[in-house]
Design a protein around this motif. Sequence first.
Motif, mmCIF file in Angstrom:
data_model
loop_
_atom_site.group_PDB
_atom_site.id
_atom_site.type_symbol
_atom_site.label_atom_id
_atom_site.label_comp_id
_atom_site.label_asym_id
_atom_site.label_seq_id
_atom_site.Cartn_x
_atom_site.Cartn_y
_atom_site.Cartn_z
ATOM 1 N N ALA A 134 0.834 -1.202 0.000
ATOM 2 C CA ALA A 134 0.000 0.000 0.000
ATOM 3 C C ALA A 134 0.871 1.256 0.000
ATOM 4 O O ALA A 134 2.074 1.181 0.280
ATOM 5 C CB ALA A 134 -0.887 -0.025 1.237
ATOM 6 N N SER A 135 0.263 2.369 -0.280
ATOM 7 C CA SER A 135 0.960 3.645 -0.228
ATOM 8 C C SER A 135 1.530 3.851 1.179
ATOM 9 O O SER A 135 0.840 3.615 2.174
ATOM 10 C CB SER A 135 -0.043 4.746 -0.578
ATOM 11 O OG SER A 135 0.621 5.967 -0.567
ATOM 12 N N GLY A 136 2.807 4.231 1.242
ATOM 13 C CA GLY A 136 3.429 4.465 2.549
ATOM 14 C C GLY A 136 3.998 3.214 3.203
ATOM 15 O O GLY A 136 4.505 3.266 4.323
ATOM 16 N N SER A 137 3.959 2.072 2.498
ATOM 17 C CA SER A 137 4.438 0.816 3.111
ATOM 18 C C SER A 137 5.965 0.692 3.088
ATOM 19 O O SER A 137 6.511 -0.223 3.712
ATOM 20 C CB SER A 137 3.787 -0.394 2.431
ATOM 21 O OG SER A 137 4.075 -0.401 1.055
ATOM 22 N N GLY A 138 6.650 1.573 2.349
ATOM 23 C CA GLY A 138 8.111 1.573 2.386
ATOM 24 C C GLY A 138 8.799 1.142 1.099
ATOM 25 O O GLY A 138 10.021 0.984 1.064
ATOM 26 N N LYS A 139 8.037 0.992 0.018
ATOM 27 C CA LYS A 139 8.596 0.468 -1.247
ATOM 28 C C LYS A 139 9.731 1.357 -1.786
ATOM 29 O O LYS A 139 10.823 0.879 -2.087
ATOM 30 C CB LYS A 139 7.487 0.349 -2.311
ATOM 31 C CG LYS A 139 6.300 -0.487 -1.863
ATOM 32 C CD LYS A 139 5.256 -0.619 -2.947
ATOM 33 C CE LYS A 139 4.556 0.669 -3.326
ATOM 34 N NZ LYS A 139 3.746 1.272 -2.243
ATOM 35 N N THR A 140 9.436 2.650 -1.901
ATOM 36 C CA THR A 140 10.445 3.551 -2.468
ATOM 37 C C THR A 140 11.637 3.692 -1.522
ATOM 38 O O THR A 140 12.793 3.744 -1.978
ATOM 39 C CB THR A 140 9.810 4.930 -2.764
ATOM 40 O OG1 THR A 140 8.763 4.717 -3.714
ATOM 41 C CG2 THR A 140 10.808 5.905 -3.337
ATOM 42 N N THR A 141 11.368 3.685 -0.225
ATOM 43 C CA THR A 141 12.474 3.788 0.747
ATOM 44 C C THR A 141 13.422 2.597 0.580
ATOM 45 O O THR A 141 14.648 2.758 0.596
ATOM 46 C CB THR A 141 11.916 3.847 2.190
ATOM 47 O OG1 THR A 141 10.977 4.908 2.272
ATOM 48 C CG2 THR A 141 13.017 4.069 3.190
ATOM 49 N N LEU A 142 12.854 1.403 0.379
ATOM 50 C CA LEU A 142 13.691 0.214 0.191
ATOM 51 C C LEU A 142 14.540 0.354 -1.080
ATOM 52 O O LEU A 142 15.753 0.118 -1.060
ATOM 53 C CB LEU A 142 12.804 -1.039 0.135
ATOM 54 C CG LEU A 142 13.519 -2.363 -0.113
ATOM 55 C CD1 LEU A 142 14.556 -2.656 0.973
ATOM 56 C CD2 LEU A 142 12.521 -3.525 -0.203
HETATM 57 N N1 LIG Z 1 11.999 12.013 3.416
HETATM 58 C C1 LIG Z 1 11.039 11.581 4.252
HETATM 59 N N2 LIG Z 1 10.772 12.235 5.400
HETATM 60 C C2 LIG Z 1 9.834 11.797 6.268
HETATM 61 N N3 LIG Z 1 9.072 10.701 6.061
HETATM 62 C C3 LIG Z 1 9.290 10.014 4.923
HETATM 63 C C4 LIG Z 1 10.264 10.410 3.950
HETATM 64 N N4 LIG Z 1 10.248 9.528 2.932
HETATM 65 C C5 LIG Z 1 9.302 8.612 3.226
HETATM 66 N N5 LIG Z 1 8.722 8.905 4.417
HETATM 67 C C6 LIG Z 1 7.675 8.116 5.096
HETATM 68 O O1 LIG Z 1 8.102 6.765 5.138
HETATM 69 C C7 LIG Z 1 7.018 5.884 4.867
HETATM 70 C C8 LIG Z 1 7.340 5.021 3.641
HETATM 71 O O2 LIG Z 1 7.378 5.861 2.491
HETATM 72 P P1 LIG Z 1 7.678 5.302 1.017
HETATM 73 O O3 LIG Z 1 7.739 6.480 0.106
HETATM 74 O O4 LIG Z 1 8.842 4.398 1.068
HETATM 75 O O5 LIG Z 1 6.355 4.453 0.759
HETATM 76 P P2 LIG Z 1 5.836 3.813 -0.613
HETATM 77 O O6 LIG Z 1 5.382 2.446 -0.271
HETATM 78 O O7 LIG Z 1 6.868 3.957 -1.684
HETATM 79 O O8 LIG Z 1 4.584 4.760 -0.901
HETATM 80 P P3 LIG Z 1 3.905 5.186 -2.312
HETATM 81 O O9 LIG Z 1 3.328 3.927 -2.871
HETATM 82 O O10 LIG Z 1 2.849 6.154 -1.880
HETATM 83 O O11 LIG Z 1 4.971 5.805 -3.159
HETATM 84 C C9 LIG Z 1 5.781 6.775 4.698
HETATM 85 O O12 LIG Z 1 5.114 6.846 5.938
HETATM 86 C C10 LIG Z 1 6.372 8.112 4.319
HETATM 87 O O13 LIG Z 1 5.521 9.154 4.733
#
Ligand SMILES: Nc1ncnc2c1ncn2[C@@H]1O[C@H](COP(=O)(O)OP(=O)(O)OP(=O)(O)O)[C@@H](O)[C@H]1O
Length: 244
Positions: free
Chosen positions: A41-49
């Motif tokens: 889901a959105s915010g699950s951490g995909k892009t961070t990984l």
């Molecule tokens: N630079 C940042 N500063 C603060 N919080 C962050 C930052 N980057 C990501 N987050 C938080 O970390 C969590 C994971 O974010 P991430 O972007 O990895 O999710 P995602 O699964 O890729 O979401 P999406 O599908 O919406 O792109 C979210 O709660 C987001 O708000």
Amino acid sequence: MSQLIVKGVSKTFGEGESLVHALSSIDLLIEKGEFLAIMGASGSGKTTLLNCISTIDKPTSGDIFFENFDIIHAKENQLADYRANNISYIFQSYNLVETLTVFENIVLPLQIQGKSVRKYQTKINDILEKLSIQNLKRKFPNQLSGGQRQRVATARALIDDSKLLIADEPTGALDSANSESLMTLLQEVNKVFGITILLVTHDPVAAKYSSRMVLLSDGKITDDIERKGLSNEAYLQEIYNRTR
Ligand SMILES: Nc1ncnc2c1ncn2[C@@H]1O[C@H](COP(=O)(O)OP(=O)(O)OP(=O)(O)O)[C@@H](O)[C@H]1O
């Protein structure tokens, strides 16, 4: 030995009341030539990984090794080499340079890295042929169809011997026909060139082209399935079953 080893990786953002656990103790082994879809889901951490693997971001704790190279403890100049030598990206918008021909666009990464285009001639011809774009070499991007632009952008991503192709929501802005053609192309490129692909997607229909899917929920891996011998459609059904 796995090509990419992610061991106990955690990443937090902010502090105190606003502390966010974007990734919590992620363990993931990725083999060379795998086509991995990262869903959640959105915010699950995909892009961070993805950002931790591609060194755009640094984990708060944990280890990441790529072919024995210790990403976490490397110096900035070593990381710059790691990125340049190993990672290519597929962008949503293709990012072709409109004033350059197809050929010039494709060899751009070589020129940026100061590599000899002549030395890569055999590889260039091979890629052009495998992606069926040999006859487009002298055309400019504005003379191409959407699908042809995709193929040129993919050729450019493959040219410089990268080992990891990263695609973060590449179909996000595409209609279903163009999504399908991009994903078919990535599947083909993965099979023919054996390049490891990391795809982030929300869309099970895009994920069905992968060879493995991991599901992230609140920064943790909660499911991990392999295609094995399944057809795209049977695998899609499995992804639907596991992600709903
Ligand atoms: N630079 C940042 N500063 C603060 N919080 C962050 C930052 N980057 C990501 N987050 C938080 O970390 C969590 C994971 O974010 P991430 O972007 O990895 O999710 P995602 O699964 O890729 O979401 P999406 O599908 O919406 O792109 C979210 O709660 C987001 O708000």
